[in-house]
Scaffold this motif. Sequence first.
Motif, mmCIF file in Angstrom:
data_model
loop_
_atom_site.group_PDB
_atom_site.id
_atom_site.type_symbol
_atom_site.label_atom_id
_atom_site.label_comp_id
_atom_site.label_asym_id
_atom_site.label_seq_id
_atom_site.Cartn_x
_atom_site.Cartn_y
_atom_site.Cartn_z
ATOM 1 N N PHE A 41 42.257 43.014 31.870
ATOM 2 C CA PHE A 41 41.218 42.953 33.033
ATOM 3 C C PHE A 41 40.211 43.928 32.755
ATOM 4 O O PHE A 41 40.347 44.714 32.085
ATOM 5 N N LYS A 42 38.763 43.616 33.580
ATOM 6 C CA LYS A 42 37.961 44.361 33.267
ATOM 7 C C LYS A 42 37.455 45.297 34.372
ATOM 8 O O LYS A 42 37.701 45.110 35.624
ATOM 9 N N GLY A 43 36.852 46.191 33.976
ATOM 10 C CA GLY A 43 36.161 47.279 35.076
ATOM 11 C C GLY A 43 35.881 48.649 34.374
ATOM 12 O O GLY A 43 35.387 48.815 33.460
ATOM 13 N N ILE A 96 30.321 42.021 30.960
ATOM 14 C CA ILE A 96 31.226 43.126 31.571
ATOM 15 C C ILE A 96 30.880 42.846 32.997
ATOM 16 O O ILE A 96 31.858 43.049 33.996
ATOM 17 N N LEU A 97 29.731 42.670 33.437
ATOM 18 C CA LEU A 97 29.467 42.582 34.858
ATOM 19 C C LEU A 97 30.049 41.228 35.359
ATOM 20 O O LEU A 97 30.837 41.408 36.771
ATOM 21 N N ILE A 98 29.954 40.139 35.024
ATOM 22 C CA ILE A 98 30.765 39.088 35.626
ATOM 23 C C ILE A 98 32.292 39.195 35.760
ATOM 24 O O ILE A 98 32.985 38.905 36.515
ATOM 25 N N THR A 99 32.965 39.635 34.419
ATOM 26 C CA THR A 99 34.483 40.040 34.548
ATOM 27 C C THR A 99 34.713 41.134 35.507
ATOM 28 O O THR A 99 35.978 41.031 36.017
ATOM 29 N N THR A 100 34.135 41.874 35.637
ATOM 30 C CA THR A 100 34.525 43.054 36.660
ATOM 31 C C THR A 100 34.409 42.683 38.103
ATOM 32 O O THR A 100 35.299 42.793 38.744
ATOM 33 N N ILE A 101 33.458 41.813 38.377
ATOM 34 C CA ILE A 101 33.443 41.215 39.658
ATOM 35 C C ILE A 101 34.387 40.240 39.886
ATOM 36 O O ILE A 101 35.154 40.198 40.945
ATOM 37 N N ILE A 102 35.007 39.542 38.826
ATOM 38 C CA ILE A 102 36.227 38.727 38.859
ATOM 39 C C ILE A 102 37.383 39.362 39.098
ATOM 40 O O ILE A 102 38.195 38.984 40.054
ATOM 41 N N THR A 103 37.480 40.624 38.320
ATOM 42 C CA THR A 103 38.636 41.265 38.535
ATOM 43 C C THR A 103 38.863 41.994 40.085
ATOM 44 O O THR A 103 39.930 41.811 40.524
ATOM 45 N N HIS A 104 37.775 42.573 40.482
ATOM 46 C CA HIS A 104 37.949 42.796 42.105
ATOM 47 C C HIS A 104 38.046 41.843 42.933
ATOM 48 O O HIS A 104 38.499 42.064 43.964
ATOM 49 N N LEU A 105 37.178 40.702 42.735
ATOM 50 C CA LEU A 105 37.487 39.723 43.721
ATOM 51 C C LEU A 105 38.886 39.476 43.835
ATOM 52 O O LEU A 105 39.067 38.849 45.193
ATOM 53 N N PHE A 106 39.736 39.263 43.024
ATOM 54 C CA PHE A 106 41.085 38.749 43.168
ATOM 55 C C PHE A 106 41.976 39.942 43.094
ATOM 56 O O PHE A 106 43.169 39.749 43.195
ATOM 57 N N GLY A 107 41.539 41.076 43.411
ATOM 58 C CA GLY A 107 42.427 42.355 43.467
ATOM 59 C C GLY A 107 42.905 43.074 42.459
ATOM 60 O O GLY A 107 43.711 44.062 42.727
ATOM 61 N N GLY A 108 42.190 42.989 41.437
ATOM 62 C CA GLY A 108 42.672 43.807 40.323
ATOM 63 C C GLY A 108 42.413 45.313 40.358
ATOM 64 O O GLY A 108 41.560 45.767 41.074
ATOM 65 N N ALA A 123 43.551 35.062 33.132
ATOM 66 C CA ALA A 123 43.265 33.952 32.243
ATOM 67 C C ALA A 123 41.935 33.674 31.838
ATOM 68 O O ALA A 123 41.614 33.560 30.620
ATOM 69 N N ALA A 124 41.106 33.583 32.926
ATOM 70 C CA ALA A 124 39.825 33.206 32.851
ATOM 71 C C ALA A 124 38.809 34.449 31.915
ATOM 72 O O ALA A 124 38.030 34.020 31.422
ATOM 73 N N ILE A 125 39.301 35.749 32.455
ATOM 74 C CA ILE A 125 38.402 36.806 31.784
ATOM 75 C C ILE A 125 38.795 36.674 30.136
ATOM 76 O O ILE A 125 38.161 37.088 29.348
ATOM 77 N N HIS A 126 40.040 36.523 29.902
ATOM 78 C CA HIS A 126 40.350 36.492 28.659
ATOM 79 C C HIS A 126 39.868 35.214 27.901
ATOM 80 O O HIS A 126 39.450 35.657 26.608
ATOM 81 N N LEU A 127 39.688 34.326 28.468
ATOM 82 C CA LEU A 127 39.223 33.355 27.451
ATOM 83 C C LEU A 127 37.683 33.563 27.317
ATOM 84 O O LEU A 127 36.969 32.924 26.432
ATOM 85 N N LEU A 128 36.969 33.885 28.578
ATOM 86 C CA LEU A 128 35.518 34.443 28.387
ATOM 87 C C LEU A 128 35.151 35.339 27.105
ATOM 88 O O LEU A 128 34.374 34.859 26.476
ATOM 89 N N TYR A 129 36.017 36.281 27.142
ATOM 90 C CA TYR A 129 35.831 37.013 25.898
ATOM 91 C C TYR A 129 36.281 36.546 24.628
ATOM 92 O O TYR A 129 35.835 36.870 23.712
#
Length: 438
Positions: A333-335, A102-114, A63-69
Motif C-alpha cells: 500500500f502507498k502513503g 502516488i497521489l491517487i494510490t495514497t488516497i485509495i489506501t486511506h479511503l479504505f483504511g490502510g 490489488a488495484a494499487i498493485h495493478l496500477l503500479y
Amino acid sequence: MFKNIISKQLNLLGYLVRWTIISIPVAVAIGSAVALFLWLLNWAIHFRFGHTWLLYLLPLAGAAIHLLYKWYGQSAERGNNLIIDEIHEPGAGVPKRMAPLILITTIITHLFGGSAGREGTAVQIGGSLANLFGSWFKLNEADKKLILTAGVAAGFGAVFGTPLTGTIFALEVIAIGRIQYNALLPCLIAGLVGDVTVSAWGIHHTLYHIDVVDVGGEFYGKHLPVSFLLLAKVLFASALFGLVAMAFAKAVHLVKNVSLKLIKISWLIPVAGGLIIIALTFILGKPDYLSLGVDAEYPGAVTIVSAFHHTGADFFSWLWKLIYTSVTLGTGFKGGEVTPLFYIGATLGNTLADLLNAPVSLFVALGFIAVFAGATNTPLACTLMGIELFGGEYALFFAIACFTAYFFSGEGGIYSAQRTGVAKINGYTSRLFNKYKP
C-alpha cells in the motif's frame, strides 16, 4: 583585490537571483499539488469515518494499487528511494507519472483504511514536479540535483507546515552525517514558498500544544535551569524512542521480505495485507490504528492529538500502530511512514511519561519527533520540527531526544537509498569490542 571581491559578490548575487527565479515557480506548483492532496486526503479519511464498511474492501484496494503500479508505475514504484538515488547519481530521471500515481494510490489506501502517512506522497510529488521543471529549464546534471533536493524540501515543508524542517530534512536525508550546503538556498526558498502556497489555498495544519512544565532543578540549594532527574528520564526515554524507530524500519522490511517469500502471486500480497488489517481491527474491536491517526473517528479514539493528554493513549497503542503500518506498507500500500512514526512516538511518549512519572505532553512531543529522527536519520531536521510545531521553550530537550534516538536507532533507516556519509560512531564500538574480546 577590490575588483576580485566585487566580482565574487556579483557572482553570488547572480546565483541568488537565478535560484530564486528557478525555485519559486517549482515550489508554487508543488505547494498547489500538495494542497490538493491534503484536501483529498481529508475528504477520504472523513468519508471512511461515515462509511466504515469500506474497510472490508481494503484487500481489493490493495490489488488495484498493485495493478496500477504494474501497468503504469515502472520505476515510480521505488518512491522516495528513487528520488534519493537521482540526487546521488542522476540517471533516467524521476518519471512524470510518479506524482499522479502516488497521489491517487495514497488516497485509495486511506479511503479504505490502510495505516500509512502522507510525507512520502508529498516528497514524491515534489521530486516528480521538480524533475519536470528541471527538464523545462534545461538544467545541467549538477543543477538537477539541486532542484530535486529543493523539490523534496518544498513537498515536506508544505505537507506539515514546517518550512525550516523541510529545508534541513531535504539536505540531511540524502546521506547520514553529511549535509550539502550549496543546496541550502534553493531548499529554503522552496520550503518557504511551498508552505505559503498551501496556506494560500486555505489548507490548515493540525496544531499541537505542550503544557507549561517546570524543567528546572535544585543542586545543593542552587537553582539549575535543567533538572538532572528529568534529564535522566528524557535520555532513557529517548534511547527507547531510537530502538522503536529501528524496530519499525526492520518490521517494514521484514513484512516485505516474508510476503515475497511466502506469496508467489504478487497481486495477492496486498490482498493478504488488507485481510490482516481487517482481522486485527476485528480482534481489537476498534479502528483507532487505521489510516493517518490524526483525526478521531469517534469520541475517545486514540490519536496523535489525544496522546498529549494523560489518558489519551493505551499502554500498547504505539505497538499496534507499528504493526498496522508495517503490514500496510510492507504489503504494497502507498502513503508514507512519517505520520505513523509521529503516532508511534507520541503514544509511546504517553506510555513512558506514565511509567516514569514525567510530564505527559512534553514526553509525547519528544516521542513525536525523536522516533521520526531515529527512523530517518535526520536529528537536526527533527529538532527544528519540534521548535516549529511546539515552540522553542524546550528546544534543549528536543535536541537531546532527537540526537539520542538517532544514535540508538542503528545504522539503517526507512530509506534504503540513504547513504552513509559519516558513520554515527565511526567504528568506535567495533574497535572497542575487538580490543577486549577473548
